[in-house]
Design an enzyme around this catalytic site. Structure first.
Site, mmCIF file in Angstrom:
data_model
loop_
_atom_site.group_PDB
_atom_site.id
_atom_site.type_symbol
_atom_site.label_atom_id
_atom_site.label_comp_id
_atom_site.label_asym_id
_atom_site.label_seq_id
_atom_site.Cartn_x
_atom_site.Cartn_y
_atom_site.Cartn_z
ATOM 1 N N LYS A 142 -10.036 1.676 4.486
ATOM 2 C CA LYS A 142 -9.325 0.626 5.220
ATOM 3 C C LYS A 142 -9.814 0.535 6.656
ATOM 4 O O LYS A 142 -10.468 1.429 7.176
ATOM 5 C CB LYS A 142 -7.812 0.878 5.172
ATOM 6 C CG LYS A 142 -7.224 0.504 3.805
ATOM 7 C CD LYS A 142 -5.716 0.605 3.761
ATOM 8 C CE LYS A 142 -5.217 0.241 2.360
ATOM 9 N NZ LYS A 142 -3.765 0.420 2.228
ATOM 10 N N ARG A 180 -4.184 7.355 -3.010
ATOM 11 C CA ARG A 180 -4.808 6.207 -3.675
ATOM 12 C C ARG A 180 -6.183 6.000 -3.054
ATOM 13 O O ARG A 180 -6.285 5.672 -1.873
ATOM 14 C CB ARG A 180 -3.921 4.970 -3.473
ATOM 15 C CG ARG A 180 -4.418 3.711 -4.147
ATOM 16 C CD ARG A 180 -3.457 2.549 -3.886
ATOM 17 N NE ARG A 180 -3.913 1.320 -4.504
ATOM 18 C CZ ARG A 180 -4.809 0.501 -3.963
ATOM 19 N NH1 ARG A 180 -5.337 0.775 -2.807
ATOM 20 N NH2 ARG A 180 -5.177 -0.593 -4.598
HETATM 21 C C1 PT1 Z 1 -1.534 0.866 -0.572
HETATM 22 C C2 PT1 Z 1 -2.275 -0.227 -1.144
HETATM 23 C C3 PT1 Z 1 -1.860 -0.683 -2.425
HETATM 24 N N1 PT1 Z 1 -3.324 -0.819 -0.521
HETATM 25 C C4 PT1 Z 1 -0.160 0.943 -2.477
HETATM 26 N N2 PT1 Z 1 -0.816 -0.085 -3.071
HETATM 27 C C5 PT1 Z 1 -3.948 -1.856 -1.092
HETATM 28 N N3 PT1 Z 1 0.880 1.532 -3.109
HETATM 29 C C6 PT1 Z 1 -3.544 -2.312 -2.364
HETATM 30 C C7 PT1 Z 1 -7.572 -2.820 5.689
HETATM 31 O O1 PT1 Z 1 -6.917 -2.685 6.727
HETATM 32 O O2 PT1 Z 1 -1.835 1.355 0.615
HETATM 33 N N4 PT1 Z 1 -0.512 1.413 -1.250
HETATM 34 N N5 PT1 Z 1 -2.517 -1.730 -3.004
HETATM 35 C C8 PT1 Z 1 -5.115 -2.524 -0.382
HETATM 36 N N6 PT1 Z 1 -4.688 -3.167 0.811
HETATM 37 C C9 PT1 Z 1 -5.418 -3.146 1.997
HETATM 38 C C10 PT1 Z 1 -4.747 -3.209 3.207
HETATM 39 C C11 PT1 Z 1 -6.796 -3.006 1.974
HETATM 40 C C12 PT1 Z 1 -5.447 -3.116 4.405
HETATM 41 C C13 PT1 Z 1 -7.509 -2.919 3.162
HETATM 42 C C14 PT1 Z 1 -6.841 -2.967 4.394
HETATM 43 O O3 PT1 Z 1 -8.812 -2.769 5.653
#
Ligand code: PT1
Length: 306
Positions: free
Chosen positions: A244, A278
């Site tokens: 991220k 995760r």
């Molecule tokens: C998470 C999560 C998810 N993240 C759970 N499920 C994502 N339970 C999808 C960035 O800042 O943390 N917990 N499902 C993916 N979401 C992101 C959010 C991907 C922010 C990238 C960023 O780069």
């Protein structure tokens, strides 16, 4: 002369109470060590024009890889919830996710489905999903009803705003840790009042979901145990930081080159009691956590006398 004294020899290793086993569909997950949830994105590959069939084949191969690499859970997602990603229509999400649940059902590994749509939840559970991972924290109308009469686990995540807009303005908190905990406490109360057993619930502070990239996300990581409801025994905490922007902002690298940074984040979370991590890079994370666990076990045995 100044002398460096190792903390490990003298300080006690931080010990967090272990969550009770998580009721997760066909499985009961225990947390003697942090579990690794491998991310399986079922989204069209811009480099492949083979359509759905190629997409599904890619996803199956990736799932196989993650299982060989030691994943404890597979998290199947048909819609990217990265900041700014476009929503996917219901029928398209169903077409992406449900066949994979059916095909992976025989692999004897807990299957999680990453969705906030009640209709996808229902179909996923009928197809055999063990965990519903909802970035909306089961706030969509019908979401609680969709999971209530099943034995599936729930992952309840904190998000401020919506995926399309959450990182556009400046997310503002008085006390990000307390506010995330307050939100999760309220959600957990609502879920249990609706008849969902406590043993089915895990919580997630939602790294990158409406948080200032460095300030808020690292406060949540540093104080991870305080982001969850203060309850005894504690709820299992799921942490998703892999690749991220909170990692990118610190290492200054694009997403594919954030593996080492992501592993450092995962180890920090393990140290702070995370139950489930995760991640994209399953093999590397599993190795890193084995080293961390060996150190923890040694600390718990105490200082070796000779
Ligand atoms: C998470 C999560 C998810 N993240 C759970 N499920 C994502 N339970 C999808 C960035 O800042 O943390 N917990 N499902 C993916 N979401 C992101 C959010 C991907 C922010 C990238 C960023 O780069």
């Amino acid at each position: 002369m100044a002398r460096y004294v190792s903390n490990v020899l003298n300080a006690e290793f931080p010990v967090f109470p272990m969550p009770e086993p998580l009721q997760c569909g066909r499985f009961k997950l225990t947390f003697e060590r942090p579990l690794v949830m491998g991310i399986l994105n079922v989204t069209p590959d811009s480099f492949s024009d083979g359509g759905k069939y190629a997409m599904r084949g890619d996803a199956l191969r990736q799932a196989e890889r993650m299982l060989l690499d030691g994943a404890d859970i597979i998290d199947i997602g048909g819609e990217s919830t990265r900041p700014g990603a476009p929503p996917v229509p219901l029928d398209e999400e169903l077409e992406r996710v449900i066949p994979l649940v059916e095909q992976l059902r025989g692999a004897n590994v807990p299957l999680s489905v990453d969705t906030y749509k009640p209709e996808v939840m229902r179909h996923a559970l009928s197809a055999g999903a063990d965990l519903i991972n909802d970035i909306w924290g089961f706030r969509m109308p019908g979401a609680i009803d969709a999971v209530r009469d099943s034995r599936c686990a729930l992952c309840v995540m904190h998000m401020l705003g919506e995926p399309q807009t959450m990182q556009l303005g400046e997310p503002a908190y008085e006390d990000v840790v307390a506010e995330v905990r307050g939100f999760l406490e309220a959600r957990v109360t609502t879920l249990m009042q609706a008849g969902i057993a406590r043993a089915r619930i895990s919580v997630d502070p939602g790294f990158g979901f409406g948080k200032a990239v460095v300030e808020h996300n690292y406060a949540l990581l540093a104080h991870l145990p305080d982001t969850a409801p203060h309850a005894k025994p504690p709820f299992p905490i799921l942490a998703g930081m892999s690749r991220k922007s909170m990692v990118g902002a610190v290492v200054g690298r694009p997403a594919p080159e954030r593996v080492a940074g992501s592993i450092a984040a995962a180890v920090c979370a393990a140290e702070r009691g995370a139950a489930i991590l995760r991640v994209h890079d399953v093999a590397q994370t599993v190795d890193a956590l084995k080293v961390w666990a060996a150190m923890r076990d040694a600390a718990n045995r105490g200082r070796v006398r000779r």
